[in-house]
Design a protein around this motif. Structure first.
Motif, short mmCIF file in Angstrom:
data_model
loop_
_atom_site.label_atom_id
_atom_site.label_comp_id
_atom_site.label_asym_id
_atom_site.label_seq_id
_atom_site.Cartn_x
_atom_site.Cartn_y
_atom_site.Cartn_z
N GLU A 79 -40.46 -61.41 26.64
CA GLU A 79 -39.36 -62.32 26.32
C GLU A 79 -39.29 -62.58 24.82
O GLU A 79 -38.22 -62.66 24.23
CB GLU A 79 -39.56 -63.62 27.11
N ARG A 80 -40.45 -62.69 24.18
CA ARG A 80 -40.48 -62.94 22.74
C ARG A 80 -39.88 -61.78 21.98
O ARG A 80 -39.18 -61.96 20.98
CB ARG A 80 -41.93 -63.20 22.30
N GLU A 81 -40.13 -60.55 22.42
CA GLU A 81 -39.60 -59.38 21.74
C GLU A 81 -38.08 -59.31 21.87
O GLU A 81 -37.38 -58.87 20.96
CB GLU A 81 -40.22 -58.11 22.31
N VAL A 82 -37.57 -59.72 23.02
CA VAL A 82 -36.13 -59.61 23.28
C VAL A 82 -35.36 -60.81 22.73
O VAL A 82 -34.34 -60.65 22.05
CB VAL A 82 -35.87 -59.45 24.79
N HIS A 93 -39.97 -53.93 13.80
CA HIS A 93 -41.38 -53.92 14.19
C HIS A 93 -42.05 -55.28 14.02
O HIS A 93 -43.11 -55.53 14.59
CB HIS A 93 -42.16 -52.85 13.42
N TYR A 94 -41.45 -56.19 13.25
CA TYR A 94 -42.03 -57.52 13.12
C TYR A 94 -41.86 -58.33 14.41
O TYR A 94 -42.56 -59.33 14.62
CB TYR A 94 -41.39 -58.28 11.96
N GLU A 95 -40.91 -57.95 15.25
CA GLU A 95 -40.67 -58.66 16.50
C GLU A 95 -41.40 -58.03 17.67
O GLU A 95 -41.48 -58.62 18.75
CB GLU A 95 -39.17 -58.72 16.79
N VAL A 96 -41.93 -56.82 17.52
CA VAL A 96 -42.60 -56.12 18.63
C VAL A 96 -44.06 -56.54 18.67
O VAL A 96 -44.77 -56.47 17.66
CB VAL A 96 -42.48 -54.59 18.47
N GLU A 97 -44.52 -56.98 19.84
CA GLU A 97 -45.89 -57.45 19.96
C GLU A 97 -46.74 -56.62 20.91
O GLU A 97 -47.95 -56.82 21.00
CB GLU A 97 -45.90 -58.91 20.42
N LEU A 98 -46.14 -55.69 21.63
CA LEU A 98 -46.90 -54.92 22.61
C LEU A 98 -47.57 -53.72 21.96
O LEU A 98 -47.00 -53.08 21.08
CB LEU A 98 -45.96 -54.44 23.73
N ARG A 99 -48.76 -53.42 22.39
CA ARG A 99 -49.50 -52.23 21.97
C ARG A 99 -50.00 -51.52 23.22
O ARG A 99 -50.16 -52.13 24.28
CB ARG A 99 -50.70 -52.60 21.09
#
Length: 582
Positions: free
Chosen positions: A299-302, A313-319
């Motif tokens: 939800e945070r990424e979207v 890429h500053y908003e993407v948190e998944l690895r």
């Protein structure tokens, strides 16, 4: 007393002055008159039923369409009104979304302006694909520093009249249809709403509805599947925007945009998905296992976190390791932002079997998540030194979408009347000049993409961000230049084509092209001849043997390999298949 029948409903007309009439006047007006016409319509908000006018406004007491629709909001979730509608209950989310990169797409602007000399640095983002200034939606705690990659404000892209620059005009007319403020081009697969409903009210690819609303023509394109908000968002809905650029929603399903041929060009009178033909490629293993985009992306990424970021890429948190762990430890389910995934589960006590499960937010199915730490033998490349310098998907990418060469004809002939092909998506108006004809180059699914270093300092696949050559026709109708080479760039990519089988060691360690030294010329791809570059020009050459960059990147920290890195890759020991020699 008189009784009349209106659209199947009995309506009692009371004599004025009667006790019943007085009581009726004092009682609240009925609020369900919308169903007189919209019989069979879906409940838009099933979790908590709401009256139609709670979101759409209008006059629910009216029995004729004109009065009922006065003051009505066709899409209450549009970002122009969302804080008064969806935001009345979901205040924080509405404010965050307006600040998110899905609303302003700052990286697209800066990624175009920097390589063309209109921006001093890669991340000096100043403009947004929004008709109003973009500012943080949520305040930071007192004394909290502004996060890395965040800015205090982005202004709307200037018009051609304001800027006098063709690149700003190109962005407004060709690149601004995929963000939450604007409607997309009406092509198959592109149908969606704006604002919250762009995601939360899915459309069929042909834009036709399955709703039983009798007031709606089911054969008319441009309606959602159902008049119903949902959190179960399919991949096809993500693809209404994510079919261009890195093409993530297409790659994920194993679909690669084919080269245009015949009528498969950039015209709008055809029934091609997103306006293109596609070839079938290897889909991502997560897709074949039944997962959707929302199962991984948070939800945070979207929605964003309320701050305005320069790049995606500053908003993407998944690895990868968030769910699959590392060779020496099981997954923790903690993202790069330190948040716990809500749909990834680990036993609360001891876990000798290494069980990690993921609950699909789309299907509701429970999936066992493979753990690297559970492998009996770690394959080549899983050693700590290699993983420290290489992202997991670098080796496990099946292919990357690649497109070399693009010709953009910019025609600024001044016409008396507005022309259909010169449509400004931010103003919503057709222009009298400034239209663009795009001719794509060579497109293919690259099984061994070029490598470079991403913003995290790790080796990843690189693909051409843009390799445009420009022809400019001035307002007098005279061609000032043709096939001018501007702004060539390669960028890091997460292809979303992960498979279990890894890329071979020699495809990187014994492959000059993988190092960015290039191989493809017009000899290999005759179509590239029409772009009028020297016959020996290598379109995929992003660095020379000394480590000097030959093409730009538009992400801060991203770069081609250095000479030392190339030497280290060439000389690293690795295993060859049986019978092969180095």
């Amino acid at each position: 007393m008189r009784i009349a029948v209106v659209a199947g409903f009995a309506v009692v007309a009371l004599a004025v002055g009667s006790p019943s009439a007085t009581a009726s006047a004092a009682s609240p007006a009925r609020v369900d008159q919308c169903a007189l016409c919209h019989r069979g319509i879906d409940d838009a908000h099933p979790k908590k039923p709401l009256a139609c006018t709670t979101c759409h406004r209008g006059d629910a007491t009216a029995t004729d369409a004109k009065r009922a629709h006065t003051g009505m909001l066709p899409n209450p979730s549009d970002l122009r009104v969302v804080e008064q509608t969806c935001g009345a209950c979901h205040e924080a989310i509405a404010k965050k979304v307006k600040s998110s990169i899905m609303a302003h797409r700052s990286g697209t602007q800066s990624g175009t302006l920097f390589p063309n000399g209109l921006q001093p640095t890669k991340e000096d983002a100043r403009f947004a694909m929004a008709p109003v200034p973009t500012t943080p939606g949520l305040p930071l705690p007192k004394g909290h520093p502004i996060p890395a990659g965040a800015v205090a404000r982005l202004d709307p892209l200037p018009t051609f009249k304001e800027s006098g620059d063709i690149f700003f005009d190109l962005l407004r007319k060709e690149c601004t249809s995929c963000h939450l403020w604007s409607q997309p081009k009406a092509l198959r697969g592109n149908f969606r709403a704006t604002g919250c409903a762009a995601c939360h009210m899915p459309y069929a690819e042909d834009g036709k509805s399955l709703s039983k609303d009798v007031a709606m023509n089911p054969e008319k394109a441009g309606r959602p599947l159902r008049h119903q908000l949902t959190k179960r968002i399919p991949v096809t809905q993500c693809a209404t925007c994510h079919n261009g650029g890195s093409r993530a929603a297409m790659n994920f399903r194993g679909m690669m945009e084919g080269p245009p041929a015949g009528r498969e060009t950039f015209t709008y009178d055809q029934d091609l998905l997103h306006g293109h033909a596609y070839s079938q490629q290897m889909p991502d293993v997560h897709f074949t296992r039944g997962l959707a985009c929302i199962d991984c992306h948070t939800e945070r990424e979207v929605h964003g976190d309320g701050q305005v970021y320069r790049k995606r890429h500053y908003e993407v948190e998944l690895r990868c390791e968030t769910c699959h762990g590392t060779p020496d430890r099981l997954a923790t389910g903690v993202t790069a932002q330190g948040r716990k995934l809500r749909n990834l589960f680990l036993p609360s006590g001891a876990n000798p079997a290494g069980v990690v499960t993921l609950l699909s937010k789309f299907t509701g199915r429970l999936h066992m998540v493979p753990q690297l730490a559970n492998l009996a033998t770690q394959p080549a490349g899983h050693d700590a030194k290699h993983l420290a310098k290489t992202e997991c998907f670098t080796c496990h990418t099946a292919w990357a979408p690649t497109c070399y060469g693009c010709h953009i004809k910019m025609d600024y002939t001044a016409y008396r009347n507005p022309v259909d092909v010169a449509f400004d998506h931010l103003s919503g108006e057709h222009s009298k000049q400034g239209w663009f004809r795009l001719t794509a180059g060579v497109r293919f699914a690259d099984p061994e993409p070029v490598l470079g270093v991403n913003w995290r300092g790790k080796v990843v696949p690189f693909v051409p961000r843009a390799q445009p050559l420009f022809t400019y026709v001035n307002p007098a109708g005279k061609t000032e230049y043709e096939f001018k080479k501007l702004g060539f760039a390669h960028n890091p990519i997460v292809p979303h084509t992960v498979v279990k089988t890894s890329r071979t060691c020699e495809s990187c360690h014994a492959n000059p092209r993988a190092l960015g030294l290039g191989m493809f010329t017009s000899k290999e791809h005759p179509k590239l001849e029409e772009f009028r570059q020297p016959a020996e020009y290598r379109w995929d050459r992003i660095v020379d043997e000394e480590g000097n960059a030959l093409q730009a990147t538009t992400v801060d920290g991203a770069r081609p390999l250095s000479r030392e890195e190339m030497d280290r890759i060439r000389n690293a020991p690795y295993k060859l298949p049986a019978g092969a020699t180095r």
